[in-house]
Design a protein around this motif. Sequence first.
Motif, PDB file in Angstrom:
ATOM      1  N   VAL A  64       0.862  -1.175   0.000  1.00  0.00           N
ATOM      2  CA  VAL A  64       0.000   0.000   0.000  1.00  0.00           C
ATOM      3  C   VAL A  64       0.897   1.223   0.000  1.00  0.00           C
ATOM      4  CG1 VAL A  64      -1.785   1.250   1.244  1.00  0.00           C
ATOM      5  CG2 VAL A  64      -1.785  -1.245   1.244  1.00  0.00           C
ATOM      6  N   THR A  65       0.757   2.079  -1.036  1.00  0.00           N
ATOM      7  CA  THR A  65       1.654   3.230  -1.164  1.00  0.00           C
ATOM      8  C   THR A  65       1.037   4.526  -0.678  1.00  0.00           C
ATOM      9  OG1 THR A  65       0.904   3.569  -3.428  1.00  0.00           O
ATOM     10  CG2 THR A  65       2.868   2.204  -3.102  1.00  0.00           C
ATOM     11  N   GLY A  66      -0.209   4.586  -0.462  1.00  0.00           N
ATOM     12  CA  GLY A  66      -0.850   5.823  -0.005  1.00  0.00           C
ATOM     13  C   GLY A  66      -2.167   5.511   0.660  1.00  0.00           C
ATOM     14  N   HIS A  67      -2.798   6.542   1.171  1.00  0.00           N
ATOM     15  CA  HIS A  67      -4.101   6.342   1.789  1.00  0.00           C
ATOM     16  C   HIS A  67      -4.945   7.592   1.602  1.00  0.00           C
ATOM     17  CE1 HIS A  67      -1.850   8.460   4.938  1.00  0.00           C
ATOM     18  NE2 HIS A  67      -3.020   8.903   5.351  1.00  0.00           N
ATOM     19  N   ARG A  68      -6.223   7.399   1.684  1.00  0.00           N
ATOM     20  CA  ARG A  68      -7.152   8.529   1.605  1.00  0.00           C
ATOM     21  C   ARG A  68      -7.458   9.010   3.006  1.00  0.00           C
ATOM     22  NH1 ARG A  68     -12.093   6.315  -1.603  1.00  0.00           N
ATOM     23  NH2 ARG A  68     -11.286   4.318  -0.938  1.00  0.00           N
ATOM     24  N   PRO A  69      -7.593  10.311   3.175  1.00  0.00           N
ATOM     25  CA  PRO A  69      -7.966  10.809   4.503  1.00  0.00           C
ATOM     26  C   PRO A  69      -9.405  10.392   4.826  1.00  0.00           C
ATOM     27  CG  PRO A  69      -7.936  12.605   2.931  1.00  0.00           C
ATOM     28  CD  PRO A  69      -7.380  11.397   2.221  1.00  0.00           C
ATOM     29  N   VAL A  70      -9.625   9.964   6.036  1.00  0.00           N
ATOM     30  CA  VAL A  70     -10.942   9.529   6.472  1.00  0.00           C
ATOM     31  C   VAL A  70     -11.599  10.673   7.216  1.00  0.00           C
ATOM     32  CG1 VAL A  70     -12.192   7.870   7.871  1.00  0.00           C
ATOM     33  CG2 VAL A  70     -10.139   7.167   6.648  1.00  0.00           C
TER      34      VAL A  70
END
Length: 85
Positions: A64-70
């Motif tokens: 996993v290279t990134g994430h979305r803000p929750v």
Amino acid sequence: MSENIFSAVLTFSLLAAGTIAVGSEMVAPLQVAKTSAAAMLPTVTVVGKRVAIADAVTLPTVVVTGHRPVVTASAIDTGRTARVE
């Protein structure tokens, strides 16, 4: 009208057949299985082998290279009630 009569006759017939089947099993003499040498089955030997590591399925690695803000929403209880007139 005829389907109501048919449904009632079918229900009564199934009830009567079930009662007869249960009653005949209760009245029938018990049948004890005769244990003799001829009726015994031979012993069974189960032979199995383990799957080698090379034959096993290997899944690819996922990175996993990134994430979305929750975005979270929260409700705050202030203890005050609204008055509706």
